[in-house]
Write a protein that holds these residues in place. Structure first.
Motif, PDB file in Angstrom:
ATOM      1  N   TYR A  57     -13.455  -2.859   4.019  1.00 46.03           N
ATOM      2  CA  TYR A  57     -12.776  -2.233   2.880  1.00 46.03           C
ATOM      3  C   TYR A  57     -13.628  -1.084   2.364  1.00 46.03           C
ATOM      4  N   ARG A 112      -9.085   1.160   0.220  1.00 44.26           N
ATOM      5  CA  ARG A 112      -8.571   1.217   1.584  1.00 44.26           C
ATOM      6  C   ARG A 112      -9.054   0.001   2.347  1.00 44.26           C
ATOM      7  N   HIS A 117      -9.333  -1.437   6.232  1.00 45.69           N
ATOM      8  CA  HIS A 117      -9.404  -0.882   7.583  1.00 45.69           C
ATOM      9  C   HIS A 117      -9.598  -2.028   8.563  1.00 45.69           C
ATOM     10  N   PRO A 163       0.825  -1.208   0.000  1.00 45.54           N
ATOM     11  CA  PRO A 163       0.000   0.000   0.000  1.00 45.54           C
ATOM     12  C   PRO A 163       0.856   1.254   0.000  1.00 45.54           C
ATOM     13  N   SER A 182      -8.259  10.380  -1.340  1.00 44.34           N
ATOM     14  CA  SER A 182      -8.400   9.107  -0.626  1.00 44.34           C
ATOM     15  C   SER A 182      -9.267   9.226   0.619  1.00 44.34           C
ATOM     16  N   GLN A 183      -9.565  10.453   1.071  1.00 43.09           N
ATOM     17  CA  GLN A 183     -10.456  10.638   2.207  1.00 43.09           C
ATOM     18  C   GLN A 183     -11.930  10.614   1.800  1.00 43.09           C
ATOM     19  N   TRP A 214      -4.980   1.285   8.974  1.00 49.71           N
ATOM     20  CA  TRP A 214      -5.505   1.605   7.652  1.00 49.71           C
ATOM     21  C   TRP A 214      -4.420   1.307   6.631  1.00 49.71           C
ATOM     22  N   THR A 234      -3.843   1.964   2.565  1.00 51.36           N
ATOM     23  CA  THR A 234      -4.450   2.767   1.507  1.00 51.36           C
ATOM     24  C   THR A 234      -3.678   2.655   0.205  1.00 51.36           C
ATOM     25  N   TRP A 235      -4.420   2.399  -0.870  1.00 47.55           N
ATOM     26  CA  TRP A 235      -3.894   2.440  -2.237  1.00 47.55           C
ATOM     27  C   TRP A 235      -4.664   3.538  -2.974  1.00 47.55           C
ATOM     28  N   ASP A 236      -4.008   4.614  -3.361  1.00 49.68           N
ATOM     29  CA  ASP A 236      -4.732   5.647  -4.092  1.00 49.68           C
ATOM     30  C   ASP A 236      -4.932   5.215  -5.548  1.00 49.68           C
ATOM     31  N   THR A 261     -12.439   4.502  -2.586  1.00 54.23           N
ATOM     32  CA  THR A 261     -12.245   5.929  -2.388  1.00 54.23           C
ATOM     33  C   THR A 261     -12.167   6.653  -3.722  1.00 54.23           C
TER      34      THR A 261
END
Length: 215
Positions: A80, A69, A71, A35, A87-88, A54, A56-58, A83
């Motif tokens: 999961y 993402r 979690h 990630p 990413s938020q 967390w 995260t892969w943008d 996003t």
């Protein structure tokens, strides 16, 4: 490879769930889908001091127009999210196909690969628990006792031995790759040179036909 996180009273080696964070990160790296960011921490007192992570892969690290993402929550397990460009911006959030809070890191990596590379879930459930789960649960209990000023229940050195079984490599390991955990995992935070992760091996190209939460 992740740097060591800051310690907590009673266990200066790191966060109580750190062995699981590292094991999952290693499994994802072996799969070729590390990630872009990892965040590991504990909630506030009002939320019970429970641990979480967390991953995260943008969009630049996935196939398609969505980021991914994963979690993990200490008491609830894995979820999961899809996003957006930011990413938020969470477009879809639901439970992942695990029937244990601590699935094996290899199983987490298998599900992550399907999401990151094809945006689909495997047609199966995962029920096998990671063999380090009980030790991390015990470390979590002692972490909460520690922050409340209580003595740990585990014998001295127990959690340090746990970290050794979970693949602990000490503070001489490689620097973090553009990551952070507990706010302190960027390479520069420890005076070491961080580096940007290489792109996952599945980035770019078309999606597989069946995907989840396309809307």
């Amino acid at each position: 490879m992740l740097l060591e996180p800051p310690g907590w009273e009673g266990s200066p080696q790191g966060l109580p769930h750190w062995p699981y964070v590292r094991a999952v990160d290693d499994a994802l790296t072996v799969r070729g889908i590390p990630p872009g960011s990892v965040r590991a921490d504990a909630t506030t007192r009002g939320r019970g001091f429970t641990t979480y992570m967390w991953l995260t892969w943008d969009m630049s690290r996935t196939r398609g127009q969505r980021g991914i993402r994963l979690h993990w929550k200490e008491r609830l397990g894995w979820f999961y999210a899809l996003t957006g460009i930011n990413s938020q911006d969470v477009l879809h959030y639901t439970v992942a196909p695990f029937r244990t809070v601590f699935p094996r890191p290899e199983d987490v990596a298998e599900v992550a690969e399907r999401l990151v590379c094809f945006r689909q879930l495997p047609d199966m459930e995962y029920r096998t628990e990671w063999d380090g789960a009980e030790d991390v649960r015990a470390a979590g209990r002692d972490f909460r006792r520690s922050v409340l000023g209580l003595a740990p229940l585990a014998p001295p050195g127990h959690h340090e031995r746990t970290r050794g079984r979970a693949g602990h490599r000490g503070r001489g390991g490689r620097a973090a790759d553009d990551r952070h955990a507990h706010g302190h995992l960027r390479g520069g935070d420890h005076g070491r040179a961080g580096r940007v992760r290489a792109q996952p091996r599945c980035s770019g190209g078309p999606f597989a036909p069946r995907s989840v939460a396309d809307d």
